[in-house]
Design a protein around this motif. Structure first.
Motif, PDB file in Angstrom:
ATOM      1  N   GLU A 137       1.203  -1.244  -0.005  1.00 17.32           N
ATOM      2  CA  GLU A 137       0.344   0.112  -0.051  1.00 17.32           C
ATOM      3  C   GLU A 137       0.629   1.464  -0.013  1.00 17.32           C
ATOM      4  OE1 GLU A 137      -0.371  -1.067   4.011  1.00 17.32           O
ATOM      5  OE2 GLU A 137       0.002  -2.449   2.295  1.00 17.32           O
ATOM      6  N   ALA A 138       2.357   1.075   0.652  1.00 23.47           N
ATOM      7  CA  ALA A 138       3.030   2.393   0.438  1.00 23.47           C
ATOM      8  C   ALA A 138       3.543   2.667  -1.077  1.00 23.47           C
ATOM      9  CB  ALA A 138       4.397   2.256   1.580  1.00 23.47           C
ATOM     10  N   LEU A 139       4.035   1.353  -1.033  1.00 22.71           N
ATOM     11  CA  LEU A 139       4.434   2.089  -3.231  1.00 22.71           C
ATOM     12  C   LEU A 139       3.416   2.147  -3.788  1.00 22.71           C
ATOM     13  CD1 LEU A 139       6.878  -1.789  -3.180  1.00 22.71           C
ATOM     14  CD2 LEU A 139       7.167   0.613  -3.055  1.00 22.71           C
ATOM     15  N   GLU A 140       2.190   1.905  -3.573  1.00 20.30           N
ATOM     16  CA  GLU A 140       1.042   1.764  -4.114  1.00 20.30           C
ATOM     17  C   GLU A 140       0.726   3.817  -4.199  1.00 20.30           C
ATOM     18  OE1 GLU A 140      -2.226  -1.638  -4.524  1.00 20.30           O
ATOM     19  OE2 GLU A 140      -2.264  -0.652  -3.177  1.00 20.30           O
ATOM     20  N   ALA A 141       0.967   3.924  -2.883  1.00 16.52           N
ATOM     21  CA  ALA A 141       0.335   5.366  -2.522  1.00 16.52           C
ATOM     22  C   ALA A 141       1.222   6.455  -3.262  1.00 16.52           C
ATOM     23  CB  ALA A 141       0.753   5.964  -1.019  1.00 16.52           C
ATOM     24  N   VAL A 142       2.837   5.940  -3.922  1.00 16.08           N
ATOM     25  CA  VAL A 142       3.831   6.548  -3.933  1.00 16.08           C
ATOM     26  C   VAL A 142       2.947   6.463  -5.736  1.00 16.08           C
ATOM     27  CG1 VAL A 142       6.112   6.354  -4.751  1.00 16.08           C
ATOM     28  CG2 VAL A 142       5.089   6.442  -2.900  1.00 16.08           C
ATOM     29  N   ARG A 143       2.762   5.377  -6.132  1.00 13.91           N
ATOM     30  CA  ARG A 143       3.070   5.851  -7.514  1.00 13.91           C
ATOM     31  C   ARG A 143       1.530   6.176  -7.801  1.00 13.91           C
ATOM     32  NH1 ARG A 143       4.445   1.935 -11.141  1.00 13.91           N
ATOM     33  NH2 ARG A 143       6.156   2.597 -11.019  1.00 13.91           N
ATOM     34  N   ALA A 144       0.829   6.585  -7.050  1.00  8.40           N
ATOM     35  CA  ALA A 144      -0.893   7.482  -7.083  1.00  8.40           C
ATOM     36  C   ALA A 144       0.129   8.767  -7.391  1.00  8.40           C
ATOM     37  CB  ALA A 144      -1.784   7.449  -6.547  1.00  8.40           C
ATOM     38  N   VAL A 145       0.965   8.807  -6.536  1.00 13.22           N
ATOM     39  CA  VAL A 145       1.682  10.725  -6.831  1.00 13.22           C
ATOM     40  C   VAL A 145       2.167  10.914  -8.133  1.00 13.22           C
ATOM     41  CG1 VAL A 145       3.268  12.200  -5.643  1.00 13.22           C
ATOM     42  CG2 VAL A 145       1.586  11.174  -3.811  1.00 13.22           C
ATOM     43  N   ASP A 146       3.427   9.984  -8.980  1.00 10.73           N
ATOM     44  CA  ASP A 146       3.768   9.930  -9.897  1.00 10.73           C
ATOM     45  C   ASP A 146       3.659   9.015 -10.029  1.00 10.73           C
ATOM     46  OD1 ASP A 146       5.709  11.042 -12.021  1.00 10.73           O
ATOM     47  OD2 ASP A 146       6.510  12.198 -11.280  1.00 10.73           O
ATOM     48  N   PRO A 147       3.589   8.466 -11.696  1.00 11.61           N
ATOM     49  CA  PRO A 147       3.769   7.166 -12.011  1.00 11.61           C
ATOM     50  C   PRO A 147       4.929   6.714 -12.428  1.00 11.61           C
ATOM     51  CG  PRO A 147       1.997   7.896 -12.607  1.00 11.61           C
ATOM     52  CD  PRO A 147       2.381   8.850 -11.681  1.00 11.61           C
ATOM     53  N   GLY A 148       5.705   7.666 -12.627  1.00  9.67           N
ATOM     54  CA  GLY A 148       7.215   7.865 -13.657  1.00  9.67           C
ATOM     55  C   GLY A 148       8.166   7.468 -12.211  1.00  9.67           C
ATOM     56  N   LEU A 149       7.975   7.536 -10.970  1.00 13.97           N
ATOM     57  CA  LEU A 149       8.632   7.601  -9.486  1.00 13.97           C
ATOM     58  C   LEU A 149       9.115   6.484  -9.522  1.00 13.97           C
ATOM     59  CD1 LEU A 149       6.689   9.211  -6.625  1.00 13.97           C
ATOM     60  CD2 LEU A 149       8.960  10.208  -8.348  1.00 13.97           C
ATOM     61  N   ALA A 150      10.999   5.844  -9.080  1.00 13.64           N
ATOM     62  CA  ALA A 150      11.076   4.635  -8.716  1.00 13.64           C
ATOM     63  C   ALA A 150      10.095   3.492  -7.979  1.00 13.64           C
ATOM     64  CB  ALA A 150      13.135   4.470  -9.301  1.00 13.64           C
ATOM     65  N   LEU A 151      10.645   2.919  -7.810  1.00 16.86           N
ATOM     66  CA  LEU A 151       9.918   2.072  -6.835  1.00 16.86           C
ATOM     67  C   LEU A 151      10.341   0.643  -6.541  1.00 16.86           C
ATOM     68  CD1 LEU A 151       5.992   1.866  -7.316  1.00 16.86           C
ATOM     69  CD2 LEU A 151       7.613   3.191  -5.867  1.00 16.86           C
ATOM     70  N   GLY A 152      10.528  -0.137  -5.034  1.00 17.67           N
ATOM     71  CA  GLY A 152      11.835  -1.325  -5.035  1.00 17.67           C
ATOM     72  C   GLY A 152      10.767  -1.711  -4.037  1.00 17.67           C
ATOM     73  N   VAL A 153      10.600  -3.235  -4.032  1.00 15.18           N
ATOM     74  CA  VAL A 153      10.255  -4.298  -3.287  1.00 15.18           C
ATOM     75  C   VAL A 153      10.510  -4.634  -2.351  1.00 15.18           C
ATOM     76  CG1 VAL A 153       8.985  -5.832  -3.031  1.00 15.18           C
ATOM     77  CG2 VAL A 153       7.840  -4.493  -5.170  1.00 15.18           C
ATOM     78  N   VAL A 154      10.310  -4.499  -0.990  1.00 16.67           N
ATOM     79  CA  VAL A 154      11.371  -5.234   0.221  1.00 16.67           C
ATOM     80  C   VAL A 154      10.861  -6.738   0.313  1.00 16.67           C
ATOM     81  CG1 VAL A 154      13.123  -4.985   1.972  1.00 16.67           C
ATOM     82  CG2 VAL A 154      12.850  -2.932   0.321  1.00 16.67           C
ATOM     83  N   THR A 155      11.414  -7.481   0.386  1.00 22.01           N
ATOM     84  CA  THR A 155      11.244  -8.439   1.140  1.00 22.01           C
ATOM     85  C   THR A 155      12.127  -9.346   1.581  1.00 22.01           C
ATOM     86  OG1 THR A 155       9.917 -10.229   0.829  1.00 22.01           O
ATOM     87  CG2 THR A 155      11.276  -9.734  -0.690  1.00 22.01           C
ATOM     88  N   SER A 156      12.214 -10.330   3.070  1.00 21.87           N
ATOM     89  CA  SER A 156      13.002 -11.182   3.567  1.00 21.87           C
ATOM     90  C   SER A 156      13.329 -12.300   2.136  1.00 21.87           C
ATOM     91  CB  SER A 156      12.300 -11.538   4.707  1.00 21.87           C
ATOM     92  OG  SER A 156      12.980 -10.428   5.692  1.00 21.87           O
ATOM     93  N   ARG A 157      12.162 -13.053   2.072  1.00 20.30           N
ATOM     94  CA  ARG A 157      12.207 -14.088   1.370  1.00 20.30           C
ATOM     95  C   ARG A 157      11.561 -13.633  -0.076  1.00 20.30           C
ATOM     96  NH1 ARG A 157      13.324 -19.202   2.855  1.00 20.30           N
ATOM     97  NH2 ARG A 157      13.837 -18.478   5.419  1.00 20.30           N
ATOM     98  N   PRO A 158      12.426 -13.972  -1.698  1.00 18.28           N
ATOM     99  CA  PRO A 158      11.791 -13.996  -2.350  1.00 18.28           C
ATOM    100  C   PRO A 158       9.822 -14.726  -2.514  1.00 18.28           C
ATOM    101  CG  PRO A 158      13.203 -15.262  -3.170  1.00 18.28           C
ATOM    102  CD  PRO A 158      12.955 -14.987  -1.927  1.00 18.28           C
ATOM    103  N   THR A 159       9.384 -14.466  -2.325  1.00 15.14           N
ATOM    104  CA  THR A 159       7.845 -15.199  -2.245  1.00 15.14           C
ATOM    105  C   THR A 159       7.492 -15.207  -3.404  1.00 15.14           C
ATOM    106  OG1 THR A 159       6.183 -13.649  -1.985  1.00 15.14           O
ATOM    107  CG2 THR A 159       7.322 -15.150   0.616  1.00 15.14           C
ATOM    108  N   ALA A 160       5.950 -15.942  -4.595  1.00 13.45           N
ATOM    109  CA  ALA A 160       5.299 -15.796  -4.962  1.00 13.45           C
ATOM    110  C   ALA A 160       4.904 -14.681  -5.384  1.00 13.45           C
ATOM    111  CB  ALA A 160       4.405 -17.011  -5.508  1.00 13.45           C
TER     112      ALA A 160
END
Length: 238
Positions: A137-160
């Motif tokens: 939801e945090a990354l979606e909120a950033v994307r809503a401000v400006d679709p051109g902003l760079a995003l990164g998904v953080v996770t402990s394990r690379p789940t599906a």
């Protein structure tokens, strides 16, 4: 075998040698050769975006106000918290004005996402910021401000689910704990145009593992040490 070393990410600045997520930690991280500086943000009670990892003061404050939830405290109240070495909690604006390298801005509290994105845009530095989070939801909120902003998904394990989130968001980066990365996963992500950040290097074996899988970036609490290990591995003697 990878032919280039990953970029060094100063985790919370240079958290092993200066109080984490402080201005002096960011300055030290850059001075010690970090290619990128990573830090975390929350939102205060009076809607200031502030740089702190935890949702409370309890772990990092050592004097003055030493407890309380960040979201329940105003900016003046947060300034009553003294961190190690007399440091104080910085605002996001302070951090953006100080750091000269690219930035990984980790959004801990989703409520901070929109104001953080807006502030980076207003400051004219958004082109060197990647907004990262464990929280979709945090990354979606950033994307809503400006679709051109760079995003990164953080996770402990690379789940599906997390890999699907990378695709759904069109994320630029996938940040995963070092033990859960392998060459095939890294190569596939890179083929799709996604950079891979390995975290957090605490030992020489961690550094070697990140290099072996071909990670694009490597986060370390001591970026100076990390760079020296990488350089020694690239130019062995004897």
């Amino acid at each position: 075998m990878p032919t280039t070393n990953p970029l060094v990410v100063g985790h919370r600045g240079a958290a092993a040698v200066r109080p984490e997520n402080t201005i002096s930690s960011f300055v030290r991280g850059v001075a010690d050769g970090a290619d990128v500086i990573e830090f975390d943000v929350h939102l205060s009670a009076d809607d200031r975006v502030v740089v702190i990892h935890d949702p409370t003061l309890d772990r990092t404050a050592v004097a003055g106000r030493t407890s309380g939830a960040v979201r329940d405290l105003t900016w003046p109240q947060l300034q009553d918290a003294e961190l190690a070495d007399g440091e104080r909690i910085p605002t996001l604006r302070d951090a953006l004005e100080t750091i000269t390298t690219p930035i990984q801005l980790e959004i801990k509290a989703p409520a901070a996402a929109r104001p953080a994105a807006e502030l980076a845009l207003a400051a004219g530095v958004a082109d060197r910021v990647t907004f990262i989070s464990f929280r979709l939801e945090a990354l979606e909120a950033v994307r809503a401000v400006d679709p051109g902003l760079a995003l990164g998904v953080v996770t402990s394990r690379p789940t599906a689910d997390k890999l699907a989130t990378v695709d759904d968001l069109g994320a630029d980066m996938f940040s995963v704990e070092i033990p859960h990365l392998d060459r095939a996963l890294v190569a596939e992500l890179q083929r799709r145009g996604v950079r891979v950040c390995a975290w957090t290097a605490l030992t020489e074996s961690d550094v070697r593992a990140a290099v072996d899988v071909g990670a694009d970036l490597l986060a370390a609490d001591d970026p100076g040490w990390c760079r020296s290990v990488l350089e020694a591995a690239a130019h062995p003697t004897g």
